[in-house]
Enzyme design. Sequence first.
Site, PDB file in Angstrom:
ATOM      1  N   GLY A  21       0.874  -1.228  -0.128  1.00  0.00           N
ATOM      2  CA  GLY A  21       0.074   0.081  -0.126  1.00  0.00           C
ATOM      3  C   GLY A  21       0.668   1.090   0.073  1.00  0.00           C
ATOM      4  N   ALA A  22       2.061   1.274  -0.675  1.00  0.00           N
ATOM      5  CA  ALA A  22       2.767   2.332  -0.807  1.00  0.00           C
ATOM      6  C   ALA A  22       2.449   3.649  -1.578  1.00  0.00           C
ATOM      7  CB  ALA A  22       4.157   1.820  -1.420  1.00  0.00           C
ATOM      8  N   ASN A  68       1.191  -2.879   5.615  1.00  0.00           N
ATOM      9  CA  ASN A  68       0.467  -1.576   5.667  1.00  0.00           C
ATOM     10  C   ASN A  68      -1.087  -1.591   4.808  1.00  0.00           C
ATOM     11  OD1 ASN A  68       0.002   1.568   5.915  1.00  0.00           O
ATOM     12  ND2 ASN A  68       0.180   1.199   3.788  1.00  0.00           N
ATOM     13  N   SER A 117      -4.758  -1.179  14.256  1.00  0.00           N
ATOM     14  CA  SER A 117      -5.508   0.029  14.338  1.00  0.00           C
ATOM     15  C   SER A 117      -5.923   0.002  15.868  1.00  0.00           C
ATOM     16  CB  SER A 117      -6.697  -0.393  13.415  1.00  0.00           C
ATOM     17  OG  SER A 117      -7.619   0.759  13.734  1.00  0.00           O
ATOM     18  N   TYR A 122     -13.391  -5.454  10.408  1.00  0.00           N
ATOM     19  CA  TYR A 122     -12.294  -4.689  10.162  1.00  0.00           C
ATOM     20  C   TYR A 122     -11.556  -4.835  11.502  1.00  0.00           C
ATOM     21  CZ  TYR A 122      -9.139  -0.699   9.891  1.00  0.00           C
ATOM     22  OH  TYR A 122      -8.240   0.177   9.790  1.00  0.00           O
ATOM     23  N   ALA A 132     -11.648  -7.030  13.506  1.00  0.00           N
ATOM     24  CA  ALA A 132     -11.232  -8.481  14.038  1.00  0.00           C
ATOM     25  C   ALA A 132      -9.890  -8.751  12.917  1.00  0.00           C
ATOM     26  CB  ALA A 132     -12.307  -9.420  13.603  1.00  0.00           C
ATOM     27  N   LYS A 166      -7.646  -6.473  12.439  1.00  0.00           N
ATOM     28  CA  LYS A 166      -6.425  -5.825  12.960  1.00  0.00           C
ATOM     29  C   LYS A 166      -6.104  -6.527  14.146  1.00  0.00           C
ATOM     30  CE  LYS A 166      -5.960  -2.783   9.856  1.00  0.00           C
ATOM     31  NZ  LYS A 166      -4.647  -2.867   9.130  1.00  0.00           N
ATOM     32  N   ILE A 224      -5.217   9.181  11.174  1.00  0.00           N
ATOM     33  CA  ILE A 224      -4.540  10.128  10.333  1.00  0.00           C
ATOM     34  C   ILE A 224      -5.201  10.429   9.066  1.00  0.00           C
ATOM     35  CG2 ILE A 224      -3.061   8.302   9.523  1.00  0.00           C
ATOM     36  CD1 ILE A 224      -0.608  10.098   9.551  1.00  0.00           C
TER      37      ILE A 224
END
Length: 236
Positions: free
Chosen positions: A13-14, A81, A133, A146, A148, A150, A179
Site C-alpha cells: 500500500g505504498a 500496511n 489499528s 475490520y 477482527a 486488525k 491520520i
Amino acid sequence: MDLYSGKTALVTGATRGVGRIIAEHFLSEGASVIGFARGEPSLTAAAYHHVQVDLADPMAIQKAFLGLHKQITRLDIVVNNAAVLTSQYAMIMPPAAAQAMVNVNLLAPFIVSREAAKFMRKSKWGRIINIGSMAVSLEPIGDSVYAATKAGLSTLANVMAKEFGPMNVTCNTLGITAIESDMLSQLPRDKIDAIIAGLPVPRFATAADILNVVDFFAAEASSYVTAQTVFLGGVN
Ligand SMILES: NC(=O)c1ccc[n+]([C@@H]2O[C@H](COP(=O)([O-])OP(=O)(O)OC[C@H]3O[C@@H](n4cnc5c(N)ncnc54)[C@H](OP(=O)(O)O)[C@@H]3O)[C@@H](O)[C@H]2O)c1
C-alpha cells in the site's frame, strides 16, 4: 550514515496515505524500497521499485514474489500496511466487503510475511512490521470485521515471532490512531472526532508519531523486541 543504507524494504500500500509516508521515509534514509499496490506508482525515486498486485488474491501475491526473486537477493524489512475498510452494521455488511477485508488485511500479511521470511532466512536478519489499528481496542460499531482482522494481525505477528525468532527476524504490530488519508475520509468526521476526543492523548496521529515506532521496530538495536503491539495515543 543513513538509517537504512544497504537495506531493502517492502511496503504494501505504498501509493497513498500511511504506506506512502513510510516508503518515502525509508527512501530518504537510504533504503531500496519495493512498493505493492493495485494502482500505478506515485513515487518515482531511482531506489523505488513498484509492483502492481492485488493483495486480495493470494496467487497474485505468490506471483509477485516469484518476480522479486529474479530481481532482488535480500529483503530486510516488511511493512504490512495495505488494508481496506468497509464500516457497516453487521446485519447489512455485504459478504463480499467482509471477505475483501479478511483477504487484504489479514490473509495478505500472512502470505507476504511468509514469503518475505524466505529471503530473511538466508540473511538471518529481518523486521516484519504490521500496521494495526486503534479499532482493535475501541471496537467501534460497524467495524466488526475490520477490527477482527486488525486484532488478527497481532496474533499473526506473535506466532510468527516464535517461528522466525531463530532466524533473527522480529515481528511486531503498530496500532495507529486516526491520520488523514483516503481510508479515513470514508468515515463520518463527527464519529472520528468523538473517538479522538476520548483518547488519553486527544489528537490525530502524525507521520512523525508513526515513523518513530516504525524506526524503533526496524532498528538494529531492537533485535530483542518481538511479538509486541504498540498503540499510539494511549490506546490500550
Ligand atoms: N488512516 C487512518 O486513520 C488509519 C487508522 C488506523 C489504522 N489505519 C491503518 O493504516 C494502514 C494504512 O491506511 P491508509 O489510511 O493509509 O489507507 P489508504 O489511504 O486507503 O491507502 C491504502 C493503500 O493500500 C493499497 N491497497 C488497498 N487495497 C489493496 C489491494 N487489494 N491490493 C494492493 N494494495 C491495496 C492502496 O493502493 P491501491 O488502491 O492502488 O491498491 C493504498 O496504497 C491500514 O492498515 C489501515 O488499516 C489507518
